[in-house]
Scaffold this motif. Sequence first.
Motif, PDB file in Angstrom:
ATOM      1  N   ALA A  46       0.794  -1.321   0.080  1.00 49.46           N
ATOM      2  CA  ALA A  46      -0.200   0.062   0.028  1.00 49.46           C
ATOM      3  C   ALA A  46       0.738   1.248   0.056  1.00 49.46           C
ATOM      4  O   ALA A  46       0.701   2.231  -0.726  1.00 49.46           O
ATOM      5  N   GLY A  47       2.058   1.174   0.642  1.00 51.25           N
ATOM      6  CA  GLY A  47       2.886   2.627   0.686  1.00 51.25           C
ATOM      7  C   GLY A  47       3.411   2.766  -0.763  1.00 51.25           C
ATOM      8  O   GLY A  47       3.775   3.619  -0.940  1.00 51.25           O
ATOM      9  N   ILE A  50       0.993   4.018  -2.801  1.00 45.20           N
ATOM     10  CA  ILE A  50       0.519   5.505  -2.365  1.00 45.20           C
ATOM     11  C   ILE A  50       1.636   6.362  -2.795  1.00 45.20           C
ATOM     12  O   ILE A  50       1.518   7.418  -3.323  1.00 45.20           O
ATOM     13  N   LEU A  53       1.871   6.878  -6.602  1.00 47.30           N
ATOM     14  CA  LEU A  53       0.696   8.036  -6.903  1.00 47.30           C
ATOM     15  C   LEU A  53       1.290   9.539  -6.447  1.00 47.30           C
ATOM     16  O   LEU A  53       1.167  10.214  -7.266  1.00 47.30           O
ATOM     17  N   ALA A  54       1.783   9.544  -5.183  1.00 46.49           N
ATOM     18  CA  ALA A  54       2.504  10.799  -4.827  1.00 46.49           C
ATOM     19  C   ALA A  54       3.569  11.193  -5.903  1.00 46.49           C
ATOM     20  O   ALA A  54       3.507  12.380  -5.925  1.00 46.49           O
ATOM     21  N   GLY A  76       7.465   5.645   0.338  1.00 45.45           N
ATOM     22  CA  GLY A  76       6.440   5.123   1.013  1.00 45.45           C
ATOM     23  C   GLY A  76       6.046   3.472   1.270  1.00 45.45           C
ATOM     24  O   GLY A  76       5.614   2.998   2.460  1.00 45.45           O
TER      25      GLY A  76
END
Length: 102
Positions: A46-47, A50, A53-54, A76
Amino acid sequence: MQSPSANNSSNMEFDSDARRTAPRSDQLVSATLQRGFERMIIQSSAGLVIGGLAGLVLMRGGGGSSAARKGVAGLGAGLGLGSAWTRTSMDLEEMLGSAESK
């Protein structure tokens, strides 16, 4: 009056029931570590998503390099992994601390 062998067999049945209901400490540690590894995989993934995407959002445009995006995604993933390990470590300390107090 019961014979000694009959009394002994009822104690053995009770002991085997107690063993079935109360897991051993090595089983508890194993189960806690298993949950921890599952948590690590989920949270680091998940990190990574995310963070990726960041990286796309924050590093878009001409100035953002591919290495910077990878760095943010790696950050992340590292944060997710560290968070999961911290929680697993706390679970182990709590479990072993309560086992020592008994």
